[in-house]
Design an enzyme around this catalytic site. Structure first.
Site: not given
Length: 223
Positions: A8-11, A165
């Site tokens: 997963f990306d964060l922002d 993602v």
């Protein structure tokens, strides 16, 4: 395809960090004397590495980029970092994905020291088997390099079993560099054209659709 790992990306993927990032960037640009007329479409600064964004969108010289980055972090580390919200449904999705047997990782271009604090702030760090982000000196910065390190930490030897993602083309391109499938999320800071041009494997509109897709992919693998 049999997926076992989700990166997963964060922002723009886990959290809506718009407010904190833009305020931090404006603080830095004000300090650098950049006129308000140049500070249009500030959201574009969200997603790419910070120095890239200062260079690409504000035409700052290398010396100015270094100073602007210092000012950005001066504001962000105390004020901007928690000026964000977690998207509705994220924690419920993470719980469900863990129950389904997925191994989860965070792979973000945000410095890992900040990313870890944010996950802990929202009480979700324990869902992730690896938390990988950029280094403060930006020796580790490129999304493809961050994904590579994530794969090393999780011992992912076949990237066909992993999926990335994220909400920007950088996430998709980083995955593609590793022959990894990807999901573009439209509730973040990217758009459909961006994902189509980057050739994302899947595109979803919201967290609910993302949850449904990942659950479907797992169920489909087990048939």
């Amino acid at each position: 395809m049999s997926y076992k790992y989700i990166l997963f990306d964060l922002d723009g993927t886990i959290i809506d960090s718009r407010s904190g990032i833009i305020k931090s960037a404006k603080f830095a640009l004000d300090k650098m004397g950049v006129p308000e007329t140049q500070m249009v479409n500030m959201e574009r600064i969200i997603g790419p590495p910070l120095k890239f964004a200062f260079r690409e969108f504000f035409n700052l010289s290398e010396d100015f980029i270094e100073k602007a980055t210092e000012y950005y972090r001066e504001y962000y580390k105390d004020k901007g970092i928690f000026d964000c919200v977690m998207y509705d449904g994220i924690e419920q999705m993470l719980i469900s994905l863990k129950i389904q047997g997925y191994i989860l990782a965070l792979a973000t271009s945000k410095p890992v020291v900040f990313a870890s604090r944010i996950l802990e702030h929202f009480g979700i760090s324990h869902y992730f088997d690896a938390i990988v982000g950029a280094s403060l000196d930006e020796s580790l910065l490129d999304k493809a390099a961050i994904i590579s390190l994530t794969c090393e930490e999780l011992s992912i030897f076949n990237t066909a079993h992993a999926i990335m993602v994220g909400d920007r083309k950088f996430d998709i391109a980083g995955a593609t560099a590793h022959q990894m499938d990807s999901i573009g999320v439209l509730y973040g800071f990217g758009n459909l054209e961006e994902f189509q041009n980057a050739e994302a494997s899947y595109v979803v509109n919201n967290v609910e659709e993302l949850h449904q897709l990942l659950s479907f992919l797992k169920e489909d693998d087990e048939k």
